[in-house]
Design a protein around this motif. Sequence first.
Motif: not given
Length: 372
Positions: A212-216, A189-195, A178-186
Amino acid sequence: MKQLDMWDMDNSFIKLKTERSTDWHWCFNEYPQKNGLTAFSCFSGGGGSTMGYKLTGIDVIGNCEIDAKMNDMYIKNHNPKFNYCMDLRIFNKKDKLPNDLYRLDILDGSPPCTTFSMSGKRSKFWGKTKKFREGQAEQTLDDLLFVFIDTVAKLRPKVAIMENVEGLVLGSAWQYVQNIYKRFNQIGYTVRHWLLKGETMGVPQTRHRVFFIATRLDYDLSKLDMTFNYAPIPFDKIKSQQGQPLGKSKGTIQELIFGLRYGDKGLDTVCKRIKGKGSFFNNNIIYDDKVCRTITAKSVNIRWDTKNYLSKQDIINASTFPQDYDFINTSHTNICYVCGMSVPPVMIKRIATRLIESGIFDAKEKVKFKPL
C-alpha cells in the motif's frame, strides 16, 4: 507482463524489455551516498525494508520494533539515530518525539502478518489475542494495520508504505483492504495498492507481497508505475555448494526424500503417493532450474540436487540480505526466521527507486487537511 492493481484488474498486458539483475549479492559498503530523503521503519524486524531504502540513498533515521532480540539485531546492523523497542501502540501514545520524525519523506511499516498468511488459520484468529512469536507477548495482530495508519496520522510523512502478505487481498480478508482505504482517506491520504512478485523484481525467490502506498501530497498515484519485468533468477545461479545436512531428521523424512520424483512440489505429494494421505505440507522442493520458493520464518525447503535442506547461504542469497549481515545468532533456524520475517531488501530498493524517479517527493502539499 504488467503488475495489475487489484482495484483495476482488467486482464490488459503490455510488453516490456526484460531487465537482468545481479544486485541480490551485495555488502554493506555498497550503500550509495545519501540523497537527502529520510525514512522511519515500524515493525522493523531485522531491517529488510531499511536496507532496501538505504540501497537507494534514503537515510533511515530510526525504527520501532517490539521484539527485543530483533531490535538488538537491528541496532547492530543499522545503528539507528532514533530507536524505540516497544509496541507501536505505545509509540503512538508518546507526547514528545524528535522533530525529525515529523518531517519524514517515508514512513515504512510491515505489520506482522501471521493472521493473514495463506498457510495459517486466518479468520479464526482475527480479533483474538494470542501469544505470537512476534514480540513474545499476548496481542492481536490483525488490527496492527490500523495501528500503523494511526502512526501515519501522528507523524504525517509525505509518503507511507505498508506491506503485507498476499493473503490480505484474498477471500474474506478483503474487508480489511476496504477499511484500509477508508482509514487512509479519513486522515487525508490518497492510497493505492499493488500485488508485487519478487521473481519479476530481480529477487531470486517467489516472494509475493501486497504494498500500500499512500501520500498526503498533490500527486496522482494512478500514474505511479509499479510494473517490473526482471528476468527470473533460477536457484542454480545463487545456490551454495552444499545444503544443510538433515541432522537428526530420520525415519519418515528420509523415506519421503528417497521417494522424491522430479517435479514434486513438496513432500506432501510424496507422502500421499507412498502412504495414501497428505502430510508434510510445508516441506517444499527447490529445483536448480526454477526460482527458489518463498522463504518463510519456519520454512522447510529441500534441495533437489543434494537432497538436504537449504543452507544458511542459500537462504541469505534468496532473501537478498547482505553477505556481511550480522545475525548475532548464526543458527540455521534463526537465519531462516530473520530472513523469512523480512521483506527482501532488493524488493524495497525497486519500489523506492520507482518512487524517486516518479517525482512524488517533489510534489506540493495538498490543501491542509482538517481532521473529521
